[in-house]
Design a protein around this motif. Structure first.
Motif, mmCIF file in Angstrom:
data_model
loop_
_atom_site.group_PDB
_atom_site.id
_atom_site.type_symbol
_atom_site.label_atom_id
_atom_site.label_comp_id
_atom_site.label_asym_id
_atom_site.label_seq_id
_atom_site.Cartn_x
_atom_site.Cartn_y
_atom_site.Cartn_z
ATOM 1 N N UNK A 42 0.763 -1.235 0.000
ATOM 2 C CA UNK A 42 0.000 0.000 0.000
ATOM 3 C C UNK A 42 0.795 1.287 0.000
ATOM 4 N N UNK A 43 2.089 1.230 -0.034
ATOM 5 C CA UNK A 43 2.899 2.462 -0.091
ATOM 6 C C UNK A 43 2.850 3.032 -1.505
ATOM 7 N N UNK A 44 3.015 4.334 -1.599
ATOM 8 C CA UNK A 44 3.116 4.934 -2.926
ATOM 9 C C UNK A 44 4.467 4.581 -3.530
ATOM 10 N N UNK A 45 4.580 4.756 -4.831
ATOM 11 C CA UNK A 45 5.804 4.363 -5.521
ATOM 12 C C UNK A 45 7.002 5.176 -5.041
ATOM 13 N N UNK A 46 6.814 6.478 -4.833
ATOM 14 C CA UNK A 46 7.929 7.335 -4.409
ATOM 15 C C UNK A 46 8.440 6.955 -3.023
ATOM 16 N N UNK A 47 7.516 6.705 -2.106
ATOM 17 C CA UNK A 47 7.898 6.303 -0.754
ATOM 18 C C UNK A 47 8.589 4.948 -0.799
ATOM 19 N N UNK A 48 8.049 4.027 -1.591
ATOM 20 C CA UNK A 48 8.636 2.690 -1.690
ATOM 21 C C UNK A 48 10.033 2.747 -2.286
#
Length: 80
Positions: free
Chosen positions: A21-27
């Motif tokens: 469920x994390x956004x791509x940038x955070x991941x």
């Protein structure tokens, strides 16, 4: 124990975090930290690197001005 490259570790951690469920940038940012952990510690595993990436991603997921938990109307803490 297999030796993985930095790109392979980052891809695996990033995919796991996006699935959770994390956004791509955070991941992506957290995957870099997880890969650093994997490469710098001799007994690190993929699972420990993912755990390290999750702890790094936790403050990144917070949005400025948004409370940590949702507001519940009619509930006051400490007043009776």
């Amino acid at each position: 124990m297999a030796n993985f490259s930095r790109e392979q570790i980052e891809l695996q951690i990033r995919t796991q975090l996006v699935c959770e469920g994390c956004t791509y940038d955070v991941a992506r940012s957290a995957a870099v930290r997880g890969a650093d952990h994997y490469l710098s510690h001799p007994h690190a595993t993929i699972a420990s690197s993912i755990a390290m990436a999750k702890t790094y991603a936790k403050p990144l997921k917070r949005v400025k001005g948004k409370p940590d938990r949702p507001h519940v109307p009619g509930r006051r803490m400490g007043r009776r």
